[in-house]
Motif scaffolding. Sequence first.
Motif, PDB file in Angstrom:
ATOM      1  N   MET A  22       0.849  -1.228  -0.153  1.00  0.00           N
ATOM      2  CA  MET A  22       0.071  -0.016   0.170  1.00  0.00           C
ATOM      3  C   MET A  22       1.005   1.256  -0.062  1.00  0.00           C
ATOM      4  SD  MET A  22      -2.849   1.175   2.957  1.00  0.00           S
ATOM      5  CE  MET A  22      -3.644   2.941   2.864  1.00  0.00           C
ATOM      6  N   MET A  23       0.568   2.083  -0.886  1.00  0.00           N
ATOM      7  CA  MET A  23       1.317   3.430  -1.047  1.00  0.00           C
ATOM      8  C   MET A  23       0.482   4.513  -0.214  1.00  0.00           C
ATOM      9  SD  MET A  23       3.938   5.093  -1.925  1.00  0.00           S
ATOM     10  CE  MET A  23       4.394   4.061  -3.404  1.00  0.00           C
ATOM     11  N   LEU A  24       1.284   5.016   0.729  1.00  0.00           N
ATOM     12  CA  LEU A  24       0.863   6.240   1.527  1.00  0.00           C
ATOM     13  C   LEU A  24       1.216   7.700   1.069  1.00  0.00           C
ATOM     14  CD1 LEU A  24       1.482   4.737   5.162  1.00  0.00           C
ATOM     15  CD2 LEU A  24      -0.604   4.635   3.634  1.00  0.00           C
ATOM     16  N   ARG A  25       0.340   8.434   0.681  1.00  0.00           N
ATOM     17  CA  ARG A  25       0.575   9.726   0.147  1.00  0.00           C
ATOM     18  C   ARG A  25       0.711  10.814   1.349  1.00  0.00           C
ATOM     19  NH1 ARG A  25      -4.522   8.894  -3.380  1.00  0.00           N
ATOM     20  NH2 ARG A  25      -5.006   8.076  -1.398  1.00  0.00           N
ATOM     21  N   LEU A  26       1.810  11.812   0.849  1.00  0.00           N
ATOM     22  CA  LEU A  26       2.171  12.667   2.093  1.00  0.00           C
ATOM     23  C   LEU A  26       1.911  14.329   1.519  1.00  0.00           C
ATOM     24  CD1 LEU A  26       3.921  13.565   4.821  1.00  0.00           C
ATOM     25  CD2 LEU A  26       5.609  13.769   3.082  1.00  0.00           C
ATOM     26  N   ASN A  27       1.222  14.988   2.548  1.00  0.00           N
ATOM     27  CA  ASN A  27       1.115  16.472   2.027  1.00  0.00           C
ATOM     28  C   ASN A  27       2.090  17.126   2.970  1.00  0.00           C
ATOM     29  OD1 ASN A  27      -0.688  16.535  -0.302  1.00  0.00           O
ATOM     30  ND2 ASN A  27      -2.404  16.591   1.241  1.00  0.00           N
ATOM     31  N   ASP A  28       2.838  17.979   2.697  1.00  0.00           N
ATOM     32  CA  ASP A  28       4.043  18.715   3.445  1.00  0.00           C
ATOM     33  C   ASP A  28       3.545  20.225   3.645  1.00  0.00           C
ATOM     34  OD1 ASP A  28       6.150  19.737   4.861  1.00  0.00           O
ATOM     35  OD2 ASP A  28       7.614  18.936   3.648  1.00  0.00           O
ATOM     36  N   TRP A  29       2.943  20.864   4.581  1.00  0.00           N
ATOM     37  CA  TRP A  29       2.755  22.406   4.686  1.00  0.00           C
ATOM     38  C   TRP A  29       3.702  23.007   5.116  1.00  0.00           C
ATOM     39  CZ3 TRP A  29      -3.076  23.742   5.979  1.00  0.00           C
ATOM     40  CH2 TRP A  29      -3.814  23.324   4.900  1.00  0.00           C
ATOM     41  N   PHE A  30       4.119  24.264   4.728  1.00  0.00           N
ATOM     42  CA  PHE A  30       5.362  25.013   5.271  1.00  0.00           C
ATOM     43  C   PHE A  30       6.577  24.215   5.156  1.00  0.00           C
ATOM     44  CE2 PHE A  30       1.499  24.910   8.122  1.00  0.00           C
ATOM     45  CZ  PHE A  30       0.933  26.299   7.945  1.00  0.00           C
ATOM     46  N   CYS A  31       6.863  23.811   3.863  1.00  0.00           N
ATOM     47  CA  CYS A  31       7.612  22.484   3.436  1.00  0.00           C
ATOM     48  C   CYS A  31       9.107  23.297   3.622  1.00  0.00           C
ATOM     49  CB  CYS A  31       7.262  22.061   2.109  1.00  0.00           C
ATOM     50  SG  CYS A  31       7.467  23.490   0.815  1.00  0.00           S
ATOM     51  N   GLY A  32       9.332  24.473   3.597  1.00  0.00           N
ATOM     52  CA  GLY A  32      10.614  24.920   3.331  1.00  0.00           C
ATOM     53  C   GLY A  32      11.599  24.383   2.178  1.00  0.00           C
ATOM     54  N   ALA A  33      12.691  23.804   2.445  1.00  0.00           N
ATOM     55  CA  ALA A  33      13.368  23.429   1.553  1.00  0.00           C
ATOM     56  C   ALA A  33      13.332  21.954   1.009  1.00  0.00           C
ATOM     57  CB  ALA A  33      15.107  23.661   1.468  1.00  0.00           C
ATOM     58  N   GLY A  34      12.514  21.330   2.221  1.00  0.00           N
ATOM     59  CA  GLY A  34      12.238  20.031   2.039  1.00  0.00           C
ATOM     60  C   GLY A  34      12.751  19.005   2.906  1.00  0.00           C
ATOM     61  N   GLY A  35      13.162  19.267   4.086  1.00  0.00           N
ATOM     62  CA  GLY A  35      13.855  18.341   5.036  1.00  0.00           C
ATOM     63  C   GLY A  35      12.782  17.380   5.303  1.00  0.00           C
ATOM     64  N   ALA A  36      11.689  17.611   5.944  1.00  0.00           N
ATOM     65  CA  ALA A  36      10.563  16.844   6.279  1.00  0.00           C
ATOM     66  C   ALA A  36      10.280  15.894   5.166  1.00  0.00           C
ATOM     67  CB  ALA A  36       9.615  17.644   6.803  1.00  0.00           C
ATOM     68  N   THR A  37      10.144  16.484   3.738  1.00  0.00           N
ATOM     69  CA  THR A  37       9.659  15.726   2.590  1.00  0.00           C
ATOM     70  C   THR A  37      10.805  14.596   2.301  1.00  0.00           C
ATOM     71  OG1 THR A  37       8.627  17.497   1.494  1.00  0.00           O
ATOM     72  CG2 THR A  37       8.891  15.593   0.178  1.00  0.00           C
ATOM     73  N   GLN A  38      12.001  14.910   2.444  1.00  0.00           N
ATOM     74  CA  GLN A  38      13.133  14.140   2.456  1.00  0.00           C
ATOM     75  C   GLN A  38      12.858  13.029   3.424  1.00  0.00           C
ATOM     76  OE1 GLN A  38      15.465  13.837  -0.061  1.00  0.00           O
ATOM     77  NE2 GLN A  38      16.477  12.025   0.755  1.00  0.00           N
ATOM     78  N   GLY A  39      12.863  13.440   4.588  1.00  0.00           N
ATOM     79  CA  GLY A  39      12.783  12.315   5.585  1.00  0.00           C
ATOM     80  C   GLY A  39      11.591  11.194   5.246  1.00  0.00           C
ATOM     81  N   ALA A  40      10.546  11.849   4.958  1.00  0.00           N
ATOM     82  CA  ALA A  40       9.145  11.020   4.527  1.00  0.00           C
ATOM     83  C   ALA A  40       9.552   9.934   3.264  1.00  0.00           C
ATOM     84  CB  ALA A  40       8.286  11.650   4.455  1.00  0.00           C
ATOM     85  N   HIS A  41      10.239  10.656   2.644  1.00  0.00           N
ATOM     86  CA  HIS A  41      10.652   9.931   1.169  1.00  0.00           C
ATOM     87  C   HIS A  41      11.646   8.611   1.312  1.00  0.00           C
ATOM     88  CE1 HIS A  41      10.882   9.686  -3.093  1.00  0.00           C
ATOM     89  NE2 HIS A  41      12.059   9.708  -3.167  1.00  0.00           N
ATOM     90  N   THR A  42      12.394   8.677   2.243  1.00  0.00           N
ATOM     91  CA  THR A  42      13.116   7.645   2.530  1.00  0.00           C
ATOM     92  C   THR A  42      12.631   6.580   3.110  1.00  0.00           C
ATOM     93  OG1 THR A  42      13.781   8.391   4.936  1.00  0.00           O
ATOM     94  CG2 THR A  42      15.108   9.084   3.042  1.00  0.00           C
ATOM     95  N   VAL A  43      11.328   6.494   3.731  1.00  0.00           N
ATOM     96  CA  VAL A  43      10.500   5.377   3.959  1.00  0.00           C
ATOM     97  C   VAL A  43       9.769   4.726   2.874  1.00  0.00           C
ATOM     98  CG1 VAL A  43       8.598   4.775   5.752  1.00  0.00           C
ATOM     99  CG2 VAL A  43       9.975   6.846   6.213  1.00  0.00           C
TER     100      VAL A  43
END
Length: 395
Positions: A1-22
């Motif tokens: 199952m693929m879980l999608r992520l919305n990132d608000w106040f994303c900045g340069a993408g640190g949180a997105t990068q962390g989630a992307h590694t999962v």
Amino acid sequence: MMLRLNDWFCGAGGATQGAHTVPGVEPILAANHNEQAIATHSANFPDVEHFRGDIKDLDVAGHPYAEIFWASPECTNWSVAKGKKVDYDGSNAQLGLFGDVEIEDDVMRSRALMQDVIRYLEGMDLRQQPVLAGVVENVTDIRKWEHWHAWRSRIEKIGYRTRLIALNSMHAESTRAPRAPQSRDRLYLAYWHTKIGRDPDWDRWLRPSAHCPTCDRDIAAVQSWKKPGVDMGRYRSQYVYRCPTTSCRGQVVEPVFVPAAAAIDWTLPGTRIGDRAKPLADKTLARIRAGIEKYARPVVVRNNSVRAGESAAHLSVPVQRAMGALTTAGHQSIAVPPMLVPAGGTWNETGQPVSLPMRARTTRETEGILVPPLLIPVEGREGKQAARARSTCGP
């Protein structure tokens, strides 16, 4: 199952990068008001949809659905790092002409961003597509907000269980991403929908690795608050980590961390302080002087090969300790570790060695790298013994 992520106040993408590694997590949308932030995030994640503008103008009804929602509302007006006294309850706000409390418009809007998180969660619930889980991240000071309990309760009333987490970024462990060489205390409110039917295994993720000197073994450390009843604060100031083994009576331990030196590009050329076109400010020079006096401890380094049974740690010893046997081959050198020194407008006042994690990074560069020089005589002259190595800061 693929879980999608919305990132608000994303900045340069640190949180997105962390989630992307999962494995199984796919970032699909990132939002921010800042043009440079969106441009940087777009370059890092070209396949993610981007929204630039005020979050309050984002149409929740037409927002793409994602099972995971990460939000990092602006922290500037909650943090003491801004350099101004922070008013968490309006008691110290300026009184207006008619005695009413006046709070600056930018402060009001900044703090309203916390309510936008709830607006999104409630909007997705009304669409009958509730977010399954998410995290709200901010500075630890936001816990003092007078509306904190009401704000958290609104999230729980939508149908979520919550967990308040105090974590320094240098202690965050991942099996798929490198550690952050940065000391950054943060508040995280994690939430997950009750329909999931179970709680996360928090001990798996919130007990950093450490070595207990009493047990002499590696352990999963336990967070321990210094004052009973406190649930938010900064590492070392409000809480420490202890060994869970009862035989060592809760020995305080230092979790594993990555030093600032790991994030510095040492190939970049530096400029000698004396060669600068614009002299450093007196306050910056004072910080440098204080840093040198506290941390400039030379070490003797052996520059030949490691002998059998030795590790790399045997190649250097502090100058306060006795050296090994000296030979005519000249295999001993002296080195002084670099340090990070505050420069420019900053709340930091003290330097620190690069062997520690760097302090929280902001959008302004407020630290410089200092390499204390030494004068090292090679041999004695005119029948005299060689002088001792000395700092060029002295006579």
